[in-house]
Design an enzyme around this catalytic site. Structure first.
Site, short mmCIF file in Angstrom:
data_model
loop_
_atom_site.label_atom_id
_atom_site.label_comp_id
_atom_site.label_asym_id
_atom_site.label_seq_id
_atom_site.Cartn_x
_atom_site.Cartn_y
_atom_site.Cartn_z
N ARG A 147 0.20 5.73 -2.53
CA ARG A 147 0.35 4.35 -3.00
C ARG A 147 -0.30 3.46 -1.96
O ARG A 147 -0.05 3.63 -0.75
CB ARG A 147 1.83 4.00 -3.13
CG ARG A 147 2.06 2.69 -3.85
CD ARG A 147 3.51 2.25 -3.79
NE ARG A 147 3.77 1.43 -2.61
CZ ARG A 147 4.79 0.57 -2.51
NH1 ARG A 147 5.64 0.43 -3.51
NH2 ARG A 147 4.96 -0.13 -1.41
N TYR A 159 5.05 -7.90 0.93
CA TYR A 159 5.73 -6.70 0.46
C TYR A 159 4.88 -5.42 0.66
O TYR A 159 3.71 -5.40 0.31
CB TYR A 159 6.08 -6.83 -1.04
CG TYR A 159 6.45 -5.49 -1.60
CD1 TYR A 159 7.69 -4.94 -1.29
CD2 TYR A 159 5.54 -4.73 -2.33
CE1 TYR A 159 8.02 -3.66 -1.70
CE2 TYR A 159 5.86 -3.46 -2.75
CZ TYR A 159 7.10 -2.94 -2.44
OH TYR A 159 7.40 -1.67 -2.85
N ASP A 216 1.59 -0.94 -6.39
CA ASP A 216 2.81 -1.61 -6.86
C ASP A 216 2.59 -3.12 -6.87
O ASP A 216 2.35 -3.72 -5.81
CB ASP A 216 3.96 -1.24 -5.91
CG ASP A 216 5.33 -1.54 -6.49
OD1 ASP A 216 5.42 -2.36 -7.44
OD2 ASP A 216 6.32 -0.96 -5.99
N HIS A 218 4.94 -5.16 -7.78
CA HIS A 218 6.27 -5.67 -7.44
C HIS A 218 6.68 -6.90 -8.23
O HIS A 218 7.19 -7.89 -7.67
CB HIS A 218 6.39 -5.88 -5.92
CG HIS A 218 7.61 -5.21 -5.37
ND1 HIS A 218 8.68 -5.88 -4.89
CD2 HIS A 218 7.92 -3.90 -5.29
CE1 HIS A 218 9.60 -5.02 -4.50
NE2 HIS A 218 9.17 -3.81 -4.75
N GLU A 242 2.16 -0.19 -10.93
CA GLU A 242 3.62 -0.26 -11.04
C GLU A 242 4.10 -1.71 -11.11
O GLU A 242 3.56 -2.58 -10.41
CB GLU A 242 4.22 0.44 -9.81
CG GLU A 242 5.72 0.36 -9.73
CD GLU A 242 6.26 1.03 -8.46
OE1 GLU A 242 5.50 1.74 -7.77
OE2 GLU A 242 7.44 0.82 -8.17
N GLU A 268 12.13 0.66 -11.54
CA GLU A 268 12.99 0.91 -10.37
C GLU A 268 14.19 -0.04 -10.33
O GLU A 268 15.18 0.26 -9.68
CB GLU A 268 12.20 0.84 -9.07
CG GLU A 268 11.72 -0.55 -8.72
CD GLU A 268 10.88 -0.59 -7.45
OE1 GLU A 268 10.03 0.28 -7.28
OE2 GLU A 268 11.10 -1.50 -6.65
N ARG A 289 10.23 4.77 -13.87
CA ARG A 289 10.39 4.64 -12.42
C ARG A 289 11.85 4.61 -11.95
O ARG A 289 12.12 4.33 -10.79
CB ARG A 289 9.71 3.34 -11.96
CG ARG A 289 8.23 3.42 -11.91
CD ARG A 289 7.76 4.28 -10.76
NE ARG A 289 7.95 3.62 -9.48
CZ ARG A 289 8.33 4.24 -8.37
NH1 ARG A 289 8.63 5.53 -8.39
NH2 ARG A 289 8.44 3.59 -7.25
N GLU A 345 7.97 9.76 -5.92
CA GLU A 345 7.77 8.92 -4.73
C GLU A 345 8.46 9.57 -3.53
O GLU A 345 9.58 10.07 -3.64
CB GLU A 345 8.36 7.52 -4.96
CG GLU A 345 8.20 6.60 -3.78
CD GLU A 345 8.74 5.19 -4.04
OE1 GLU A 345 9.48 5.00 -5.02
OE2 GLU A 345 8.42 4.30 -3.24
N TRP A 408 10.41 -11.19 -6.63
CA TRP A 408 10.25 -10.26 -5.53
C TRP A 408 9.94 -8.88 -6.11
O TRP A 408 8.88 -8.35 -5.91
CB TRP A 408 11.51 -10.20 -4.67
CG TRP A 408 11.50 -9.04 -3.76
CD1 TRP A 408 12.16 -7.85 -3.94
CD2 TRP A 408 10.80 -8.90 -2.51
NE1 TRP A 408 11.89 -7.00 -2.89
CE2 TRP A 408 11.05 -7.63 -2.00
CE3 TRP A 408 9.97 -9.76 -1.79
CZ2 TRP A 408 10.51 -7.16 -0.79
CZ3 TRP A 408 9.43 -9.31 -0.60
CH2 TRP A 408 9.71 -8.04 -0.10
O1 EZ4 Z 1 11.17 -2.49 -3.41
O2 EZ4 Z 1 13.09 0.32 -2.47
O3 EZ4 Z 1 8.22 1.44 -5.26
N1 EZ4 Z 1 9.01 1.18 -4.39
C1 EZ4 Z 1 9.46 -0.03 -4.14
C2 EZ4 Z 1 10.49 -0.21 -3.06
C3 EZ4 Z 1 11.58 -1.16 -3.50
C4 EZ4 Z 1 12.81 -1.02 -2.65
C5 EZ4 Z 1 13.98 -1.73 -3.30
O4 EZ4 Z 1 15.16 -1.49 -2.63
O5 EZ4 Z 1 9.02 -0.95 -4.80
O6 EZ4 Z 1 9.89 -0.71 -1.89
CO CO Z 2 8.14 -0.22 -6.63
#
Ligand code: EZ4
Ligand code: CO
Length: 408
Positions: A147, A159, A216, A218, A242, A268, A289, A345, A408
């Site tokens: 990733r 992030y 990702d 996010h 993702e 997730e 996920r 992952e 976030w």
């Molecule tokens: O933001 O585990 O794909 N993985 C992620 C992680 C999540 C955190 C949340 O607690 O996006 O970094």
């Molecule tokens: Co993620």
């Protein structure tokens, strides 16, 4: 036999973990992961204040019945706290059942469908040189999938990007120990969208076509931004994009799908099969996920992944450091057994964590195996755990450059 003792263990070997420990009347111990990043004590209370006393005296073999009792019984269904608590009970009961059978859990789930589980690593860097160095490092360790996350011009710490410095680690710890409240970061989607396609292009140039590249978003793009981005990056052949849009809006992915063939992964932050109902039946995603820890445990994940399989959708189980080694073991046993496995992952835990939780995983050339010890194959060293007191830690809060709170 029956469930005799129910303990909730809280420890913080560098980051917080909540573990449920169930002991049967004949002394068999089962472990379940109940860690919910940044809200750990809520799940611990749910378990110790409301669930523990209901479990005492129950037949530990009745896993499905216990799951339904905890899901339907309280009237209030779903939600991350409830479903993490149910997951912990479910994992612990499967651990016990597999120990009683004298088999690794994957045998009770149908046996191994593959020799090992392909995992992806977390490559990150504040700039391209650092990111390239990270990807090279993982390739040298044998990984076949990474990733990639990188800094964006005009923004500071964002992030998924390590600031640990070169040669330390290429990944990151999602939760920050920042006292009583979360730290804050800034974000600008326009800068990000301008920057990222060039990064993927450079990676393909430097690393060729074999490497599986994941990324990702996010949850930070609007549906039209995500559609544009997914379309722009098609030439770089991502394994998946993702969480391109906020997770709770299932129909947002219709727009992304209409415009792009970039494979999509999401889930997730989901905790129930119902979070996926539209996504799966309309084939709006390619990978599920969810974490076993956050989506009701092995019982619920097996059903969810079987449902996904009917629509040609594969697994991509969540496995950051906030999934404890117990939750990671549960994921690996499922990954090994199910037919529609996609990728797993993998963010290795630090040394202190692996002293508290002794695992039997093995890593070989980019593939993990859960090991062949009976049960989940993880032991909890309670003395070691007691040496690490709970310490508040949170995911940062995200604001746009003008101060608006953003996803976030
Ligand atoms: O933001 O585990 O794909 N993985 C992620 C992680 C999540 C955190 C949340 O607690 O996006 O970094
Ligand atoms: Co993620």
């Amino acid at each position: 036999m029956t469930i005799e003792i129910v303990d909730v263990n809280i420890t913080s070997p560098g980051r917080n973990f909540v573990t449920l420990k169930i002991t049967t009347s004949d002394g068999i111990v089962g472990l379940g992961d109940a860690t919910l990043n940044g809200r750990e004590l809520a799940v611990a209370s749910y378990l110790s204040d409301h669930v523990a006393s209901m479990l005492i005296g129950r037949d530990e073999d009745r896993i499905e019945d216990t799951w339904q009792y905890l899901y339907r019984g309280p009237y209030w269904r779903r939600g991350p706290v409830t479903m993490a608590a149910i997951a912990a009970v479910d994992m612990a009961l499967w651990d016990i059942k597999a120990k009683k059978a004298g088999m690794p859990l994957y045998q009770l789930l149908g046996g191994a469908s593959r020799e090992g589980v392909r995992v992806y690593a977390h490559a990150s860097g504040t700039d391209y040189a650092a990111l390239k160095n990270a990807i090279t490092g993982y390739e040298e360790l044998g990984y076949t999938a990474v990733r990639v996350q990188t800094g964006v011009p005009g923004l500071g710490q964002i992030y998924g990007v390590s600031n640990a410095g070169p040669g330390v680690r290429y990944d990151y710890e999602p939760a920050k120990r920042s006292g009583d409240r979360p730290s804050e970061e800034t974000w600008d989607t326009r800068n990000y969208l301008t920057h990222m396609p060039g990064v993927f292009s450079q990676i393909r140039e430097d690393f060729g076509t074999d490497l599986r590249i994941l990324h990702d978003g996010h949850h930070r793009m609007s549906p039209i931004e995500a559609a544009r981005f997914a379309k722009d990056i098609e030439p770089y052949d991502l394994f998946w994009l993702e969480d391109c849009t906020p997770g709770e809006d299932q129909t947002a992915l219709r727009l992304v799908r209409q415009h792009s063939t970039t494979p999509l992964a999401i889930g997730e932050v989901f905790n129930s099969v119902f979070d996926y109902q539209t996504l799966i039946t309309e084939r709006l995603i390619d990978y599920v996920r969810s974490a076993v820890t956050h989506t009701g445990g092995i019982t619920a994940m097996k059903k969810l992944l079987d449902f996904a399989a009917i629509y040609g959708i594969k697994s991509g189980i969540h496995g950051p450091t906030d999934i404890s080694p117990v939750g990671m073991a549960a994921a690996l046993h499922l990954d090994l057994a199910i037919h529609n496995f996609g990728i797993q992952e993998y963010m290795p835990h630090n040394e202190q964590t692996l002293e508290v939780f002794q695992t039997s995983f093995t890593f070989d050339k980019g593939f993990l195996h859960p090991g062949d010890k009976p049960g989940l194959g993880v032991d909890l060293d309670e003395d070691a755990a007691a040496g690490h007191e709970y310490t508040k830690a949170y995911l940062p809060v995200n604001r746009l450059l003008d101060g608006t709170v953003h996803d976030w």
